[in-house]
Design a protein around this motif. Structure first.
Motif, PDB file in Angstrom:
ATOM      1  N   GLU A   1       0.831  -1.205   0.000  1.00 14.75           N
ATOM      2  CA  GLU A   1       0.000   0.000   0.000  1.00 14.75           C
ATOM      3  C   GLU A   1       0.866   1.256   0.000  1.00 14.75           C
ATOM      4  O   GLU A   1       0.612   2.206  -0.744  1.00 14.75           O
ATOM      5  CB  GLU A   1      -0.918  -0.016   1.228  1.00 14.75           C
ATOM      6  N   ALA A   2       1.915   1.225   0.808  1.00 15.48           N
ATOM      7  CA  ALA A   2       2.743   2.426   0.916  1.00 15.48           C
ATOM      8  C   ALA A   2       3.543   2.676  -0.358  1.00 15.48           C
ATOM      9  O   ALA A   2       3.882   3.812  -0.663  1.00 15.48           O
ATOM     10  CB  ALA A   2       3.687   2.291   2.108  1.00 15.48           C
TER      11      ALA A   2
ATOM     12  N   THR B   1       2.785   1.245  -3.675  1.00 18.09           N
ATOM     13  CA  THR B   1       2.059   1.294  -4.950  1.00 18.09           C
ATOM     14  C   THR B   1       0.793   2.131  -4.858  1.00 18.09           C
ATOM     15  O   THR B   1       0.278   2.588  -5.860  1.00 18.09           O
ATOM     16  CB  THR B   1       1.646  -0.111  -5.412  1.00 18.09           C
ATOM     17  N   GLY B   2       0.245   2.292  -3.665  1.00 14.19           N
ATOM     18  CA  GLY B   2      -1.003   3.025  -3.518  1.00 14.19           C
ATOM     19  C   GLY B   2      -2.214   2.119  -3.487  1.00 14.19           C
ATOM     20  O   GLY B   2      -3.327   2.585  -3.324  1.00 14.19           O
ATOM     21  N   GLY B   3      -2.012   0.821  -3.686  1.00 12.92           N
ATOM     22  CA  GLY B   3      -3.140  -0.108  -3.623  1.00 12.92           C
ATOM     23  C   GLY B   3      -2.738  -1.319  -2.814  1.00 12.92           C
ATOM     24  O   GLY B   3      -1.593  -1.749  -2.862  1.00 12.92           O
TER      25      GLY B   3
ATOM     26  N   ARG C   1       4.723   2.843 -12.771  1.00 12.50           N
ATOM     27  CA  ARG C   1       4.166   4.173 -12.581  1.00 12.50           C
ATOM     28  C   ARG C   1       4.677   4.874 -11.342  1.00 12.50           C
ATOM     29  O   ARG C   1       4.494   6.072 -11.194  1.00 12.50           O
ATOM     30  CB  ARG C   1       2.644   4.090 -12.519  1.00 12.50           C
ATOM     31  N   ARG C   2       5.255   4.124 -10.442  1.00  6.14           N
ATOM     32  CA  ARG C   2       5.747   4.754  -9.213  1.00  6.14           C
ATOM     33  C   ARG C   2       7.149   4.262  -8.915  1.00  6.14           C
ATOM     34  O   ARG C   2       7.475   3.108  -9.175  1.00  6.14           O
ATOM     35  CB  ARG C   2       4.871   4.363  -8.027  1.00  6.14           C
TER      36      ARG C   2
ATOM     37  N   LYS D   1      -6.333   2.757   9.367  1.00  4.70           N
ATOM     38  CA  LYS D   1      -5.020   3.272   8.963  1.00  4.70           C
ATOM     39  C   LYS D   1      -4.951   3.319   7.445  1.00  4.70           C
ATOM     40  O   LYS D   1      -5.568   2.508   6.758  1.00  4.70           O
ATOM     41  CB  LYS D   1      -3.908   2.373   9.507  1.00  4.70           C
ATOM     42  N   SER D   2      -4.243   4.292   6.920  1.00  4.54           N
ATOM     43  CA  SER D   2      -3.990   4.250   5.484  1.00  4.54           C
ATOM     44  C   SER D   2      -2.719   5.033   5.186  1.00  4.54           C
ATOM     45  O   SER D   2      -2.446   6.054   5.799  1.00  4.54           O
ATOM     46  CB  SER D   2      -5.177   4.766   4.680  1.00  4.54           C
ATOM     47  N   ALA D   3      -1.944   4.504   4.255  1.00  6.11           N
ATOM     48  CA  ALA D   3      -0.665   5.119   3.933  1.00  6.11           C
ATOM     49  C   ALA D   3      -0.883   6.399   3.152  1.00  6.11           C
ATOM     50  O   ALA D   3      -1.939   6.595   2.546  1.00  6.11           O
ATOM     51  CB  ALA D   3       0.179   4.136   3.123  1.00  6.11           C
TER      52      ALA D   3
ATOM     53  N   ALA E   1       0.415   7.301   0.453  1.00  5.56           N
ATOM     54  CA  ALA E   1       0.352   7.085  -0.989  1.00  5.56           C
ATOM     55  C   ALA E   1      -0.914   6.354  -1.416  1.00  5.56           C
ATOM     56  O   ALA E   1      -1.139   6.139  -2.602  1.00  5.56           O
ATOM     57  CB  ALA E   1       1.566   6.274  -1.434  1.00  5.56           C
ATOM     58  N   PHE E   2      -1.733   5.965  -0.467  1.00  4.25           N
ATOM     59  CA  PHE E   2      -2.902   5.153  -0.793  1.00  4.25           C
ATOM     60  C   PHE E   2      -3.888   5.919  -1.680  1.00  4.25           C
ATOM     61  O   PHE E   2      -4.159   7.091  -1.460  1.00  4.25           O
ATOM     62  CB  PHE E   2      -3.583   4.744   0.517  1.00  4.25           C
ATOM     63  N   ARG E   3      -4.401   5.233  -2.679  1.00  4.97           N
ATOM     64  CA  ARG E   3      -5.365   5.883  -3.567  1.00  4.97           C
ATOM     65  C   ARG E   3      -6.777   5.586  -3.064  1.00  4.97           C
ATOM     66  O   ARG E   3      -7.252   4.462  -3.154  1.00  4.97           O
ATOM     67  CB  ARG E   3      -5.212   5.355  -4.990  1.00  4.97           C
TER      68      ARG E   3
ATOM     69  N   ASN F   1      -5.823   6.562 -11.029  1.00  7.77           N
ATOM     70  CA  ASN F   1      -4.948   7.735 -11.040  1.00  7.77           C
ATOM     71  C   ASN F   1      -4.612   8.260 -12.444  1.00  7.77           C
ATOM     72  O   ASN F   1      -3.859   9.204 -12.573  1.00  7.77           O
ATOM     73  CB  ASN F   1      -3.626   7.425 -10.317  1.00  7.77           C
TER      74      ASN F   1
END
Ligand code: SF4
Ligand code: SF4
Lengths: 359, 130
Positions: free
Chosen positions: A140-141, A143-145, A158-159, B29-31, B33-35, B80
């Motif tokens: 999550e930290a 890739t964002g997912g 992409r990242r 919790k969420s990072a 960078a989380f989308r 994104n």
């Protein structure tokens, strides 16, 4: 010969995370035949390739499977890059490798948990999933997912991951290793677990080969067959050995997956050491014209993406052969001759993922 | 070993705080960078329709004439792409989810400022036709 009865197993069954239907032909308590049926969750994703531009299709390819999502997206991108003869930056290759191995660890921990649950070992299930949470947090930290990463694209990734974060990930895995050892110990040493798994669902070395088993299923039957060894992404630069067991029973399949997590940790640590600096993507222009078979190793085994482009933004054909489909034939073989009570364990031991088998 | 392989794990768990959070009493919790969801600053939008074209799920509809920017939250997969392609950086991703809903809704419509006037109005009209 005693009377034969047919018992339907699935598509809804407490041990099955996904809908697989088996007609079990029984003589007393013995299974003499099993007839599998799939087709409950077909979504027609391959057809969508004609409706979405090829760079956008990556997000659909990722959604073929909810667990090995990253590797599906990556294999699709490899296919397009293969047709267009693109050499993507080295850093992107390494990042893809790192995320692939994270996916493998999270998939194997998920499976270990489900397997413990199928055996009725609830607390072990919870412990496996607690460890999986660390892996998901890192995904999550970076890739964002958590489960659908969406960080791969045609021409790279992409990242980027900063070098501090990479070091943090490597040391995080290091400190997790102790707990992982304890967890794996229970699966491999605990007497009740061993009693339940040893000798159930034996797939012989020849059967595994002739029936085209893939992934941990074939490796547990004594074949050292691992698609990562063809050296796609950055695997060619890293040294690792496929985990192999020889017994071919459910215990061996569990052992292979459990030990593979340590190989994954090792691969990530090597990749973190070796990752070069540089760009993470390249500009892709034009459209693919030609065809390509892209292969890679999913947590469940080898996946093949066949891609055919016709020179437009929309591909002509996309076809996926997923590992579960290849493992259903050996599954039917091992089910013949087993006890009815062992069926749930055996079905789960091939790690069935019907969602991606049907797409 | 055989019988007591769980012991170490059990003792460790006993001496530790629970691994789960009591949501919703404690926030999830969420990072960073989380989308989670897409945000728009409507005032910066020029209705160029780049985001609409780059969206793989066709969640965004931009009406150039009426000057609205619309998103279907249930279609959006938070990939994104629109954020990356927007020329004026008016889109961004926030790390919290869209609120859950009990009926199928989730279409949000924002009004974007009219096109800055250039010379004559007649020219303007023909351009917004598209
Ligand atoms: S949000 Fe950005 S990309 Fe979309 S129409 Fe407005 S300015 Fe263009
Ligand atoms: S995040 Fe992706 S799916 Fe959502 S509106 Fe933007 S482009 Fe479309």
């Amino acid at each position: 010969m005693s009377k034969q009865v047919v018992i339907p197993f699935g598509p809804q069954h407490p041990v099955l995370p996904e809908p697989l239907h088996l007609d079990l032909v029984l003589e007393d308590e013995k299974v003499v035949d099993a007839i599998p049926t799939i087709g409950y969750v077909h979504r027609g994703l391959e057809k969508l390739v004609e409706k979405r531009e090829y760079p956008q299709y990556v997000y659909i390819a990722e959604r073929i499977c909810g667990i090995c999502s990253f590797i599906h997206g990556m294999t699709y991108c490899q296919g397009i890059e293969g047709i267009m003869n693109l050499e993507i930056p080295k850093r992107a290759d390494y990042l893809r490798t790192i995320w692939s191995e994270y996916s493998r660890m999270h998939s194997h921990l998920l499976w270990l948990g489900l397997f413990a649950d199928a055996m009725g070992f609830e607390s072990l299930f919870m412990n496996a999933w607690r460890l999986r949470e660390h892996i998901l947090d890192d995904l999550e930290a970076t890739t964002g997912g958590r489960v659908i990463q969406g960080s791969c694209k045609v021409g790279g990734v992409r990242r980027d991951i900063s070098s501090e974060k990479l070091d943090e990930m490597a040391s995080g895995l290091d400190s997790m290793q102790g707990e992982l050892h304890d967890l794996v110990n229970v699966f491999l040493r605990d007497s009740s677990v061993r009693h339940r798994l040893k000798g159930t669902g034996i797939l012989s070395k020849d059967d595994a080969y002739l029936q085209g088993a893939v992934g941990p299923t074939i490796r547990a039957s004594g074949h050292s067959y691992d698609t990562r060894k063809i050296g796609y992404a950055a695997y060619g630069d890293l040294s690792f050995e496929p985990v192999v067991a020889s017994a071919g029973d459910s215990y061996a399949r569990c052992e292979v997956r459990a030990k593979e997590m340590f190989t994954s940790i090792d691969i990530v640590k090597q990749a973190v050491k070796k990752i070069p600096d540089g760009p993470i993507d390249m500009k892709v222009t034009g459209a693919p014209d030609g065809e390509y078979f892209a292969r890679s190793e999913q947590p469940r085994g080898e996946v093949i993406h066949y891609i055919k482009g016709n020179g437009t933004k929309f591909l002509a054909r996309h076809r996926v052969r997923t590992p579960t489909l290849a493992n259903i034939t050996p599954l039917v073989t091992i089910l013949k001759g087993c006890e009815l009570a062992d069926v749930p364990i055996i079905v789960l031991s091939i790690d069935p993922c019907i969602g991606c088998a049907e797409r | 070993m055989g019988l007591f392989s769980m012991t170490k794990m059990v003792f460790r768990s006993v001496s530790r705080k629970p691994a789960t959070l009591m949501y919703p009493v404690r926030p999830a919790k969420s990072a960073a960078a989380f989308r989670g969801r897409i945000l728009i600053e409507p005032l910066k939008c020029i209705a160029c329709r780049k985001c609409e074209k780059s969206c793989p799920t066709q969640a965004i509809t931009v009406d150039v004439k009426v000057r609205t920017w619309q998103i279907d939250r249930l279609r959006c997969i938070i990939c994104n792409c629109c954020v990356e392609d927007c020329p004026t950086n008016c889109l961004s991703t926030e790390n919290i989810y869209t609120n859950p809903m009990t009926v199928r809704e989730g279409i949000e419509i924002y009004t974007v400022p009219p096109k800055p006037e250039r010379k004559k109005e007649t020219v303007d009209n023909s351009k917004t036709e598209e």
